[in-house]
Design a protein around this motif. Structure first.
Motif, PDB file in Angstrom:
ATOM      1  N   LEU A  30      10.920  -2.137   5.298  1.00  0.00           N
ATOM      2  CA  LEU A  30      10.450  -1.376   3.813  1.00  0.00           C
ATOM      3  C   LEU A  30      12.001  -1.848   3.474  1.00  0.00           C
ATOM      4  O   LEU A  30      12.732  -2.722   3.991  1.00  0.00           O
ATOM      5  CB  LEU A  30      11.281  -0.136   3.842  1.00  0.00           C
ATOM      6  CG  LEU A  30      10.112   0.972   4.637  1.00  0.00           C
ATOM      7  CD1 LEU A  30      10.533   2.821   4.045  1.00  0.00           C
ATOM      8  CD2 LEU A  30       9.359   1.330   3.356  1.00  0.00           C
ATOM      9  N   HIS A  39       1.145  -3.774   2.344  1.00  0.00           N
ATOM     10  CA  HIS A  39       1.270  -3.968   0.631  1.00  0.00           C
ATOM     11  C   HIS A  39       1.419  -5.252   0.029  1.00  0.00           C
ATOM     12  O   HIS A  39       1.448  -5.650  -0.132  1.00  0.00           O
ATOM     13  CB  HIS A  39       1.918  -2.811  -0.180  1.00  0.00           C
ATOM     14  CG  HIS A  39       1.593  -2.446  -2.091  1.00  0.00           C
ATOM     15  ND1 HIS A  39       1.291  -2.739  -2.233  1.00  0.00           N
ATOM     16  CD2 HIS A  39       2.991  -3.244  -2.029  1.00  0.00           C
ATOM     17  CE1 HIS A  39       1.320  -2.884  -3.366  1.00  0.00           C
ATOM     18  NE2 HIS A  39       2.998  -3.451  -3.401  1.00  0.00           N
ATOM     19  N   VAL A  60      15.068  -1.309   1.896  1.00  0.00           N
ATOM     20  CA  VAL A  60      15.780  -0.595   2.137  1.00  0.00           C
ATOM     21  C   VAL A  60      16.335  -1.313   3.668  1.00  0.00           C
ATOM     22  O   VAL A  60      17.906  -1.131   3.184  1.00  0.00           O
ATOM     23  CB  VAL A  60      16.094   0.540   1.685  1.00  0.00           C
ATOM     24  CG1 VAL A  60      15.598   1.274   0.411  1.00  0.00           C
ATOM     25  CG2 VAL A  60      15.024   1.019   3.223  1.00  0.00           C
ATOM     26  N   GLU A  73       5.023  -0.142  -6.029  1.00  0.00           N
ATOM     27  CA  GLU A  73       4.674   0.421  -4.347  1.00  0.00           C
ATOM     28  C   GLU A  73       5.482   1.260  -3.519  1.00  0.00           C
ATOM     29  O   GLU A  73       5.686   1.283  -2.738  1.00  0.00           O
ATOM     30  CB  GLU A  73       3.623  -0.091  -4.882  1.00  0.00           C
ATOM     31  CG  GLU A  73       2.609   0.527  -2.904  1.00  0.00           C
ATOM     32  CD  GLU A  73       1.822   2.107  -2.180  1.00  0.00           C
ATOM     33  OE1 GLU A  73       1.646   1.557  -3.924  1.00  0.00           O
ATOM     34  OE2 GLU A  73       1.608   2.130  -1.936  1.00  0.00           O
ATOM     35  N   GLU A 100       2.343   0.164   5.999  1.00  0.00           N
ATOM     36  CA  GLU A 100       1.989   0.633   4.343  1.00  0.00           C
ATOM     37  C   GLU A 100       2.882  -0.410   3.863  1.00  0.00           C
ATOM     38  O   GLU A 100       1.615  -1.362   2.691  1.00  0.00           O
ATOM     39  CB  GLU A 100       2.232   2.378   3.878  1.00  0.00           C
ATOM     40  CG  GLU A 100       1.107   2.921   4.256  1.00  0.00           C
ATOM     41  CD  GLU A 100       2.153   4.360   3.953  1.00  0.00           C
ATOM     42  OE1 GLU A 100       3.113   4.495   4.207  1.00  0.00           O
ATOM     43  OE2 GLU A 100       1.606   4.243   3.154  1.00  0.00           O
ATOM     44  N   ALA A 101       4.500  -0.657   3.958  1.00  0.00           N
ATOM     45  CA  ALA A 101       5.131  -1.324   3.033  1.00  0.00           C
ATOM     46  C   ALA A 101       4.494  -2.557   3.224  1.00  0.00           C
ATOM     47  O   ALA A 101       4.314  -3.533   2.547  1.00  0.00           O
ATOM     48  CB  ALA A 101       6.248  -0.909   3.054  1.00  0.00           C
ATOM     49  N   LEU A 140       7.535   3.872  -1.992  1.00  0.00           N
ATOM     50  CA  LEU A 140       7.708   4.265  -0.126  1.00  0.00           C
ATOM     51  C   LEU A 140       9.324   4.447   0.223  1.00  0.00           C
ATOM     52  O   LEU A 140       9.335   5.189   1.003  1.00  0.00           O
ATOM     53  CB  LEU A 140       6.898   2.726   0.667  1.00  0.00           C
ATOM     54  CG  LEU A 140       5.440   2.944   0.300  1.00  0.00           C
ATOM     55  CD1 LEU A 140       5.037   1.512   0.645  1.00  0.00           C
ATOM     56  CD2 LEU A 140       4.237   3.865   1.443  1.00  0.00           C
ATOM     57  N   TYR A 170      10.997   7.202   1.442  1.00  0.00           N
ATOM     58  CA  TYR A 170      11.663   7.325   2.838  1.00  0.00           C
ATOM     59  C   TYR A 170      13.481   7.980   3.037  1.00  0.00           C
ATOM     60  O   TYR A 170      13.560   8.660   3.685  1.00  0.00           O
ATOM     61  CB  TYR A 170      11.043   6.107   3.762  1.00  0.00           C
ATOM     62  CG  TYR A 170      12.002   5.744   4.703  1.00  0.00           C
ATOM     63  CD1 TYR A 170      11.409   6.115   6.087  1.00  0.00           C
ATOM     64  CD2 TYR A 170      13.282   5.304   5.294  1.00  0.00           C
ATOM     65  CE1 TYR A 170      11.988   6.385   7.708  1.00  0.00           C
ATOM     66  CE2 TYR A 170      13.745   5.676   6.604  1.00  0.00           C
ATOM     67  CZ  TYR A 170      13.040   5.581   7.118  1.00  0.00           C
ATOM     68  OH  TYR A 170      13.404   5.684   8.497  1.00  0.00           O
ATOM     69  N   ARG A 177      -1.842  11.127  -2.216  1.00  0.00           N
ATOM     70  CA  ARG A 177      -0.574  11.175  -3.211  1.00  0.00           C
ATOM     71  C   ARG A 177      -0.263  10.642  -3.845  1.00  0.00           C
ATOM     72  O   ARG A 177      -0.898   9.529  -4.143  1.00  0.00           O
ATOM     73  CB  ARG A 177      -0.032  10.771  -1.780  1.00  0.00           C
ATOM     74  CG  ARG A 177       1.570  10.651  -1.289  1.00  0.00           C
ATOM     75  CD  ARG A 177       1.876   9.543  -0.199  1.00  0.00           C
ATOM     76  NE  ARG A 177       1.977   8.472  -0.569  1.00  0.00           N
ATOM     77  CZ  ARG A 177       2.779   7.518  -0.349  1.00  0.00           C
ATOM     78  NH1 ARG A 177       3.499   7.258   0.798  1.00  0.00           N
ATOM     79  NH2 ARG A 177       2.850   6.560  -1.219  1.00  0.00           N
ATOM     80  N   ARG A 191       6.984   0.959   9.801  1.00  0.00           N
ATOM     81  CA  ARG A 191       6.572   1.504   8.237  1.00  0.00           C
ATOM     82  C   ARG A 191       5.564   0.777   8.036  1.00  0.00           C
ATOM     83  O   ARG A 191       5.876  -0.878   6.958  1.00  0.00           O
ATOM     84  CB  ARG A 191       7.662   1.174   7.133  1.00  0.00           C
ATOM     85  CG  ARG A 191       8.132   2.626   7.368  1.00  0.00           C
ATOM     86  CD  ARG A 191       9.645   2.863   7.817  1.00  0.00           C
ATOM     87  NE  ARG A 191       9.696   2.439   9.153  1.00  0.00           N
ATOM     88  CZ  ARG A 191       9.479   4.410   9.714  1.00  0.00           C
ATOM     89  NH1 ARG A 191       9.194   4.651   9.444  1.00  0.00           N
ATOM     90  NH2 ARG A 191       9.678   3.814  11.367  1.00  0.00           N
TER      91      ARG A 191
END
Ligand SMILES: [Zn+2]
Lengths: 537, 342
Positions: free
Chosen positions: B148, B320, B150, A68, B316-317, A72, A76, A471, B314
């Protein structure tokens, strides 16, 4: 590897071409062989092998990272290699290296290892690298480097370093191979110019201008022009030196490995320009569709079965040289005469000559074009060439024209949207659309990411955001309410697509904000368009 | 200490912002309110027009500079750690957030529970502000600007080195660095001084007032000059020097008057190549004033919070990842946070 990654980053972020060339020249001057040669190959796009499979890095990160979170992140960032480079979680028991290996060591390692060995080596590299270094390696490894530098600009850099004309490098280029030690020795002044006389060279191809019906048609007459079909295969160059033969794509990529059957039949010395086709029904039967050809193009090592089912065939348009004689400066009429004489002796199963279409006036040309339009995409249109033209690289004015068929059009319904890449990464700009079947379900027929203006892109992006449904990772399903008029060059039956069809070169022709989705086209309409595909020889 | 489900009873999301009901006070409200606690001076957190404001002295000074006409009738200057009792049996104090000068986490205690509203924060080094301080809490309210995997921000020195290396590579080019006027600008200047850069800085006029404010708080940026003091050919002096300007100036007409300008951009977003290209930055300096992915997770761990409320970014991440760790995480639907503020 450090210097290579730094140089790539510098190139990537620099805007001006001149500054890019300076950065590259600096790197070449300060980097030893063979590293600089491999770097040259990576940037010029002449590396002819992958270090690892595209899917390998994806599978490695899947082992280490929550799916997940990866989805994401990918969504992005919008680009796989960069996502992996940035998100790579370094293992706590990673093998630690004191320094990174050199670029050429990295290439040697990947090339000499087994599948499992490659996996381990890539893991170790990623564990020991910074994100920009990882990005460089992942892009290098699957030959996806895009640093905004054209092959021409790379060659110009070399020409400037040696203070010679660009043409000098161009002539040498296709006789040289990575890691280019001879080339750099010559540039450094420690060796003579590399001798490429016996090499099989790809010669830059001559291209056609789209015909301007208003202005160009009146120039054309049977006395001055020859007319041929424009086949829907791929334009290639076939070159042989008596011991070896190669086939190059229009952009100079060596695609010989996919066509051993064709190359095995070559027994001449020369360079021909033509169309690569497949003949599923033999030399007297109909030409295969582009979809058939695609199956051959996709296979680096085609099986005997595939080659038997879809034998490769070369349809010659032109001859560039023969038995060591350079024919490019000759007028087309003379080259055509030489080509006809010479083609007579070749095996008709593998080689044919592109027929000249007899015409007297513009009406005849239009009729031929209509015939091409009715070929369900097998013929893309007409090629109209000035009989006095020499063969030169690029797109000289008024020498060759292409008169393409009008595109086919269908109204399809938008089904899914995905974010684009690069400067479009914040917009939903890749669209999948479909047609209704008899049961009233939409089945996807294609995907397009261009054909609209920036302004329309913003509107579409807004529309997608306010019509979201489920999605699936980066793929956003939308309400089935928006109609696109989709243009495409041809359509083919395809068992790989759920709808049973694949479109060639689909693009958004118009956004039909006004049209209700229920009034979009049916699959049966597309079926009719495809119709009898094999009407043309 | 109590549970978070009851914390939701007294700390609520209202259209104006996060609201502590028993004390009738908002934290970083988006619209003018009676009583507000302000975490820091960035415009999406500190709005003008509140009647009574609780904030650090530095934040109040920043607000005074940004909104000279704004005059709260009551200013409550709170130093870090200084506790104040409000109505409804609520105790409020501020702890350093490490984001910019004066930035604070708002700590609120009520009914045996503690909620820490962290505002924007970071854990990386910053010579222009007091480092982030961990406060143990029941509920931690966090941002998620760079939430995130990243996003992993390199050490400040590493990015400053890029700039220094480029100046030796291109000694004839004016290096224009795009920076936000509050915090980023001053952080970059101090870091460059620490890296040994000894020439004057040339500042775009939009950066001057806040830089002077920092100086009034005892920061020494060495010599700097307004770019506007130099006309035409006089700008030649900026070759091989650092010029600082707000990000918007990078691509506009103003920047084209600098000699052989090399545009650099200092921001956490610079980690993403496409974002850097969008800014037309030829040098991407990954310098962020927010926590990166690891630091967000680490900070939640450090606070010991069992409940995490996520304000902006961000979402959602982070939701989660925290849920996977067994932490109750939920997104607060707050309005008015700027996506790109950094
Ligand atoms: Zn802030």
């Amino acid at each position: 590897m450090e210097a290579f990654a730094t140089m790539l980053d510098d190139l990537y972020f620099t805007n001006s071409n001149l500054a890019k060339e300076e950065i590259l020249a600096n790197y070449f001057r300060s980097t030893p062989d063979p590293d600089r040669g491999w770097a040259l190959a990576a940037i010029a796009g002449t590396l002819n092998f992958d270090l690892f499979k595209r899917n390998l890095s994806k599978s490695l990160i899947a082992e280490r990272m929550d799916p997940e979170l990866f989805a994401l992140s990918y969504d992005y960032v919008g680009e796989l290699s960069e996502t992996i480079a940035l998100a790579w979680p370094v293992s706590e028991n990673a093998v630690r290296l004191n320094r990174l290996p050199s670029l050429s060591e990295v290439i040697r390692e990947f090339q000499s290892r087994s599948k499992q060995g490659i996996r381990e080596y890539l893991t170790t590299m990623l564990d020991n690298m910074t994100p920009p270094q990882r990005w460089a390696l992942l892009k290098l490894g699957t030959r996806g480097l895009r640093v905004g530098m054209s092959a021409r600009s790379v060659k110009r850099t070399l020409a400037r370093m040696k203070d010679v004309d660009l043409e000098v490098i161009e002539e040498l280029w296709h006789g040289l191979e990575p890691p280019y030690e001879g080339l750099f020795a010559w540039i450094d002044g420690t060796a003579d110019m590399p001798d490429v006389s016996s090499a099989i060279a790809y010669l830059p191809v001559m291209l056609a201008h789209p015909l301007d019906e208003e202005k160009d048609l009146e120039r054309i007459s049977p006395a001055t022009h020859q007319v041929e079909w424009k086949w829907d295969g791929i334009r290639v160059q076939l070159a042989a030196n008596g011991t070896e033969a190669r086939v190059f794509s229009r952009t100079g990529d060596d695609i010989s490995r996919s066509f051993p059957d064709l190359l095995g039949a070559v027994d001449f010395v020369g360079t021909l320009d033509g169309e690569l086709l497949v003949l599923p029904e033999g030399p007297d039967g109909a030409v295969g569709t582009f979809n058939d050809l695609q199956q051959r193009l996709n296979k680096k090592k085609p099986s005997a079965g595939l080659m038997q089912r879809l034998p490769a065939h070369f349809r010659a348009y032109d001859v560039l040289n023969l038995e060591g004689e350079n024919l490019r400066p000759e007028p087309l009429a003379e080259r055509r005469r030489r080509l006809e004489d010479f083609m007579d002796d070749l095996d008709p199963f593998r080689f044919s000559i592109s027929q000249l279409l007899k015409f007297e006036n513009v009406r005849d040309l239009a009729a031929f074009r209509d015939e091409a339009s009715a070929s369900s995409g097998l013929l893309e249109g007409l090629m109209i060439k000035d009989r006095s033209s020499s063969y030169v690289s690029g797109r000289p004015k008024h020498a060759w024209y292409k008169w393409k068929c009008d595109p086919m059009l269908l109204d399809a319904v938008l089904m899914y949207a995905q974010r684009g890449h690069g400067k479009r990464s914040s917009y939903y700009s890749d669209y999948t659309f479909g047609l209704w079947n008899e049961a009233g379900d939409l089945l996807p027929i294609g995907k397009a990411y261009f054909g609209f203006t920036d302004e329309e892109l913003k509107q579409l992006d807004n529309w997608v955001r306010s019509h979201k449904q489920q999605r699936f990772g980066p793929v956003q399903e939308v309400k089935k309410e928006l109609v696109f008029e989709v243009a495409f060059d041809s359509a083919h039956r395809s068992s790989r697509h759920k709808s049973g069809f694949a479109l060639r070169f689909p693009r958004i022709h118009r956004i039909r904000w006004d049209k209700p989705a229920s009034e979009a086209n049916r699959l049966s309409d597309l079926e009719q368009m495809v119709g009898q595909n094999r009407s043309h020889e | 200490m109590g549970t978070a489900s009851s914390a939701e009873n007294w700390m609520q999301v209202r259209p104006e912002g996060l609201y502590c009901a028993p004390a009738d006070i908002y934290i970083d409200p988006h619209q003018p309110v009676e009583r507000a606690a302000i975490t820091h001076g960035h415009a999406d957190h500190a709005r003008p027009g509140h009647k009574s404001v609780f904030a650090t002295p530095e934040t109040l000074a920043i607000m005074k500079t940004r909104y000279p006409d704004d005059a709260p009738s009551m200013k409550h200057l709170l130093n870090y750690g200084e506790k104040t009792d409000l109505a409804g049996d609520v105790r409020l104090w501020l702890a350093p957030a490490g984001h910019i000068l004066g930035s604070a986490q708002v700590v609120i205690e009520h009914a045996n529970q503690r909620i820490v509203v962290s505002g924007d924060y970071k854990r990386h080094s910053d010579p222009t502000c007091t480092p982030f301080e961990v406060v143990k809490t029941d509920v931690f309210v966090t941002e998620a600007t760079f939430a995130l995997p990243v996003f992993s921000h390199p050490p400040l020195g590493h990015e400053i080195d890029k700039l220094v290396r480029s100046m030796s590579l291109f000694p004839d080019r004016a290096h224009l660095v795009g920076v936000y006027s509050l915090g980023k600008c001053q952080r970059v200047m101090l870091a460059l001084r620490q890296a040994g850069y000894s020439h004057p800085f040339y500042l775009h006029s939009a950066l001057i007032r806040l830089t002077e404010l920092y100086e009034a708080h005892g920061f020494d940026f060495g010599e700097w000059k307004p770019v506007s003091d130099y006309k035409g050919r006089e700008k030649e002096i900026m070759r091989g020097r650092i010029v600082l300007a707000p990000p918007s100036a990078l691509a506009d007409r103003w920047s084209r008057t600098l000699p052989d300008m090399l545009p650099a951009m200092a921001s956490g977003w610079m980690q993403i190549r496409a974002r850097a290209r969008q800014r037309r930055a030829e040098m991407a300096l990954i310098i962020s004033d927010h926590a990166d992915w690891q630091d967000l997770l680490q900070t939640v761990d450090d606070t010991g919070a069992k409940d995490v409320w996520i304000t902006h970014g961000r979402v959602e991440a982070l939701e989660h990842a925290l849920t996977q760790k067994g932490i109750r995480a939920k997104a607060l639907a707050l309005v008015g946070r700027e996506e790109d503020a950094d």
